[in-house]
Design a protein around this motif. Sequence first.
Motif, mmCIF file in Angstrom:
data_model
loop_
_atom_site.group_PDB
_atom_site.id
_atom_site.type_symbol
_atom_site.label_atom_id
_atom_site.label_comp_id
_atom_site.label_asym_id
_atom_site.label_seq_id
_atom_site.Cartn_x
_atom_site.Cartn_y
_atom_site.Cartn_z
ATOM 1 N N LEU A 2 2.409 1.503 -3.448
ATOM 2 C CA LEU A 2 1.331 2.199 -4.561
ATOM 3 C C LEU A 2 1.025 3.718 -4.141
ATOM 4 C CD1 LEU A 2 -1.366 -0.847 -4.668
ATOM 5 C CD2 LEU A 2 0.591 0.002 -6.379
ATOM 6 N N ALA A 3 1.079 4.136 -2.772
ATOM 7 C CA ALA A 3 0.758 5.458 -2.401
ATOM 8 C C ALA A 3 1.887 6.412 -2.975
ATOM 9 C CB ALA A 3 0.665 5.482 -0.945
ATOM 10 N N ASN A 57 0.957 -1.216 -0.067
ATOM 11 C CA ASN A 57 -0.026 0.081 0.097
ATOM 12 C C ASN A 57 0.866 1.369 0.062
ATOM 13 O OD1 ASN A 57 -2.344 -1.249 0.063
ATOM 14 N ND2 ASN A 57 -2.572 -1.329 2.336
ATOM 15 N N GLU A 58 1.839 1.527 0.744
ATOM 16 C CA GLU A 58 2.682 2.364 0.881
ATOM 17 C C GLU A 58 3.532 2.662 -0.533
ATOM 18 O OE1 GLU A 58 5.499 2.074 4.276
ATOM 19 O OE2 GLU A 58 3.805 2.662 5.547
ATOM 20 N N PHE A 71 4.311 10.061 -9.574
ATOM 21 C CA PHE A 71 4.187 9.808 -11.148
ATOM 22 C C PHE A 71 2.844 10.383 -11.162
ATOM 23 C CE2 PHE A 71 7.385 6.652 -10.281
ATOM 24 C CZ PHE A 71 8.371 7.241 -11.102
ATOM 25 N N GLY A 72 1.861 10.790 -10.476
ATOM 26 C CA GLY A 72 0.338 11.049 -10.718
ATOM 27 C C GLY A 72 0.047 12.744 -10.090
ATOM 28 N N ILE A 73 0.151 12.716 -8.839
ATOM 29 C CA ILE A 73 -0.203 14.052 -8.331
ATOM 30 C C ILE A 73 1.008 15.046 -8.258
ATOM 31 C CG2 ILE A 73 -0.768 14.917 -5.879
ATOM 32 C CD1 ILE A 73 -2.438 12.321 -5.431
ATOM 33 N N TRP A 74 2.121 14.748 -7.787
ATOM 34 C CA TRP A 74 3.042 15.802 -7.764
ATOM 35 C C TRP A 74 3.429 16.547 -9.431
ATOM 36 C CZ3 TRP A 74 3.438 18.830 -4.231
ATOM 37 C CH2 TRP A 74 3.287 18.225 -2.710
ATOM 38 N N LEU A 103 4.021 5.613 -5.667
ATOM 39 C CA LEU A 103 3.927 5.503 -7.189
ATOM 40 C C LEU A 103 2.770 6.555 -7.675
ATOM 41 C CD1 LEU A 103 4.031 1.936 -8.308
ATOM 42 C CD2 LEU A 103 5.617 3.620 -8.559
ATOM 43 N N VAL A 104 1.556 6.579 -7.010
ATOM 44 C CA VAL A 104 0.753 7.634 -7.275
ATOM 45 C C VAL A 104 0.911 9.108 -7.035
ATOM 46 C CG1 VAL A 104 -1.738 8.316 -6.402
ATOM 47 C CG2 VAL A 104 -1.286 6.095 -6.610
ATOM 48 N N LEU A 105 1.719 9.309 -5.853
ATOM 49 C CA LEU A 105 2.193 10.604 -5.623
ATOM 50 C C LEU A 105 3.374 11.102 -6.669
ATOM 51 C CD1 LEU A 105 2.335 10.583 -1.556
ATOM 52 C CD2 LEU A 105 0.850 12.010 -2.963
#
Length: 63
Positions: free
Chosen positions: A23-24, A20-21, A30-33, A26-28
């Motif tokens: 995946l979080a 879970n950490e 390559f996605g959100i930032w 990766l989302v941060l």
Amino acid sequence: MPDSSPNHPLAVEARSRRRNEFLAFLVLAFGIWPLVAVGALGGYGFLVWMFQIVFGPPGPPAH
């Protein structure tokens, strides 16, 4: 002595938490930032553009 087998509930929970950490991350990363960075840079460019429309381009004043 605690059981350290892979099927032990604490081992499964630790593996699940690590996943879970990751995946979080990766989302941060390559996605959100990247979206935040593009939005901030675009917002700054828009502000500079609007400032130049109102007050004129930079440089010496026209005669």
